[in-house]
Design an enzyme around this catalytic site. Structure first.
Site, mmCIF file in Angstrom:
data_model
loop_
_atom_site.group_PDB
_atom_site.id
_atom_site.type_symbol
_atom_site.label_atom_id
_atom_site.label_comp_id
_atom_site.label_asym_id
_atom_site.label_seq_id
_atom_site.Cartn_x
_atom_site.Cartn_y
_atom_site.Cartn_z
ATOM 1 N N ARG A 262 0.779 4.743 -3.771
ATOM 2 C CA ARG A 262 1.978 5.586 -3.786
ATOM 3 C C ARG A 262 1.701 6.869 -3.003
ATOM 4 N NH1 ARG A 262 1.081 3.767 -9.107
ATOM 5 N NH2 ARG A 262 2.717 2.367 -9.913
ATOM 6 N N LYS A 286 -0.085 6.978 -11.837
ATOM 7 C CA LYS A 286 0.930 7.551 -12.708
ATOM 8 C C LYS A 286 0.413 7.622 -14.146
ATOM 9 C CE LYS A 286 5.129 5.959 -12.127
ATOM 10 N NZ LYS A 286 6.235 5.003 -11.951
ATOM 11 N N HIS A 358 7.202 4.391 -0.001
ATOM 12 C CA HIS A 358 7.276 3.233 -0.899
ATOM 13 C C HIS A 358 7.663 1.958 -0.162
ATOM 14 C CE1 HIS A 358 6.468 3.203 -5.155
ATOM 15 N NE2 HIS A 358 7.336 2.227 -5.327
ATOM 16 N N ARG A 361 4.623 -0.106 0.307
ATOM 17 C CA ARG A 361 4.166 -0.747 -0.935
ATOM 18 C C ARG A 361 4.953 -2.029 -1.189
ATOM 19 N NH1 ARG A 361 1.444 0.924 -5.691
ATOM 20 N NH2 ARG A 361 2.380 0.243 -7.655
ATOM 21 N N HIS A 384 0.562 -2.254 -11.781
ATOM 22 C CA HIS A 384 1.735 -2.204 -12.642
ATOM 23 C C HIS A 384 1.298 -2.339 -14.102
ATOM 24 C CE1 HIS A 384 4.569 -3.666 -9.216
ATOM 25 N NE2 HIS A 384 4.456 -2.352 -9.237
ATOM 26 N N TYR A 393 10.038 -8.861 -7.226
ATOM 27 C CA TYR A 393 9.734 -9.533 -5.954
ATOM 28 C C TYR A 393 10.075 -11.019 -6.003
ATOM 29 C CZ TYR A 393 7.362 -5.168 -5.148
ATOM 30 O OH TYR A 393 7.099 -3.828 -5.012
#
Length: 413
Positions: A262, A286, A358, A361, A384, A393
């Protein structure tokens, strides 16, 4: 020519260090040299310093009494006779900082916080100590809470008792469309958290957090925007790696495109996060989560080329630095996003819903999926927390999705 080379040849600097402001001159010049300023900026800064001190002493002040108020008065005086350049105020702030650090002028008096700032700081302390939010998240909450206070309670805590559901709903309705749907949803979350805090701490007697409306945002409702591999390569090839900036931008884009980092994660990387012996990089993700990732050979080579031939000399340990002095790391991931946007424009790639960091990514995940990687493998690479974040996806195989669609009622069978 950099500041250090200029100072060795400058007649202006020699006059200053042998004049009445000699020690001040040396301290300020050392700061300019350490932060890597150019010849032009150093010359301008020293000239500005000389004029300021002449004006200050000429008005009967002791040179050691120099402070922010004097600088402000000098700039008002200067604006009546000469133009104020864009960097003049920053140069004088840098001067005061250097002189204060050496104890040559008084330290800056602590600024008296406003009532709004006191309330927001108490809210921030609550978020950190009792809810355990990350620093970047707390800063976003502070900004949005302060905006809410200024509009809904301009008089401060005295107006807390007058807060009503209508005032809260009206604020949300006015600002829900200021940005994207995600921004509006985030704003509602902060207002809800802030009102909950005020209720818990006894500032308001009614649980107004329950009246903050929600913004509908269906999960997995859209398709992720992505670039095919040949366009990703075109963006990478657009970087001029004969220049320092091109080397930096290429290394940044390689981390985005090949490791799926990110923007905020790239901005936060430090020299100490790379373990060259094991070939890994520590990513600060994150929610204050950290993960060690393998460093691909081509990504590592791009970083090495930048460090050896493009990274400015600096005491800052951040991996990626500003090209213009002072050479420090980026304040946030916004600068990385701008690097990505400029690279996309340079490569002539447009017509996509999103043009930012992004996008790379999403492109990496899409390419891996079409190459046969499983959702678990993609989720592990992208770090994730939930498989639901990776399932979006699955919608990229449009042809297989057509087989699952139901016939439209009344349509041709």
């Amino acid at each position: 020519m950099n500041a250090n080379e200029y100072l060795q040849r400058s007649k202006l600097y020699r006059k200053l260090i042998h004049g009445p402001y000699g020690k001040f001159s040396r301290v300020y010049a050392a700061r300019l040299s350490d932060e890597g300023f150019s010849q032009q900026c150093t010359r301008r800064s020293l000239s500005l310093f000389r004029d300021l001190m002449d004006w200050h002493v000429g008005n009967g002040h002791d040179r050691r009494d120099l402070g922010k108020a004097h600088v402000k008065q000098y700039l008002e005086h200067r604006s009546k006779h000469w133009s104020i350049n864009a960097g003049d105020r920053a140069a004088l702030r840098r001067l005061l900082s250097a002189l204060r650090d050496e104890g040559l002028v008084p330290a800056a008096p602590p600024a008296e916080p406003t009532e709004h700032e006191q309330i927001v700081e108490a809210f921030a302390a609550y978020l950190t100590s009792e809810r355990g939010l990350a620093l970047t998240t707390v800063e976003r909450h502070k900004l949005l809470a302060h905006r809410f206070l200024q509009e809904a309670c301009p008089a401060g805590a005295d107006e807390f008792a007058a807060l009503t559901p209508e005032i809260v709903i009206g604020y949300v309705e006015r600002h829900a469309l200021d940005g994207s749907a995600d921004s509006g949803k985030a704003m509602c979350g902060v207002v809800r958290a802030f009102l909950g805090y005020l209720h818990v701490k006894g500032f308001i007697s009614v649980a107004l957090a329950d009246c903050v409306p929600s913004i509908r945002r269906w999960r997995l409702a859209g398709l992720p925007t992505f670039l095919p591999p040949e366009k990703v390569q075109r963006v990478l090839d657009s970087c001029d790696r004969t220049t320092a900036m091109g080397l930096r931008d290429y290394a940044v884009l390689m981390l985005l495109a090949k490791l799926g980092l990110r923007a905020s994660e790239v901005a936060a990387l430090s020299l100490d996060d790379i373990d060259w012996q094991s070939g890994s990089v520590l990513v600060h993700g994150k929610g204050r989560r950290q993960a060690s990732m393998p460093l691909r050979h081509d990504v590592g080579a791009a970083i090495v080329a930048y460090i050896r031939h493009g990274r400015p000399a600096s005491a800052c340990r951040r991996l990626f630095l500003r090209m213009l002095a002072p050479h420090v790391g980026f304040a946030s991931g916004c600068a990385i996003t701008m690097i990505a946007k400029e690279a996309l424009e340079r490569a002539g790639i447009d017509g996509y819903a999103h043009h930012g960091a992004h996008l790379f990514r999403h492109s990496l995940a899409t390419d891996l999926l079409r190459s046969g990687a499983s959702f678990a493998e993609i989720g592990q690479l992208l770090r994730h927390r939930s498989i639901d974040s990776t399932r979006i996806y699955a919608k990229l195989d449009i042809e297989k999705l057509r087989e699952l669609s139901l016939p439209w009622p009344g349509g041709v069978e």
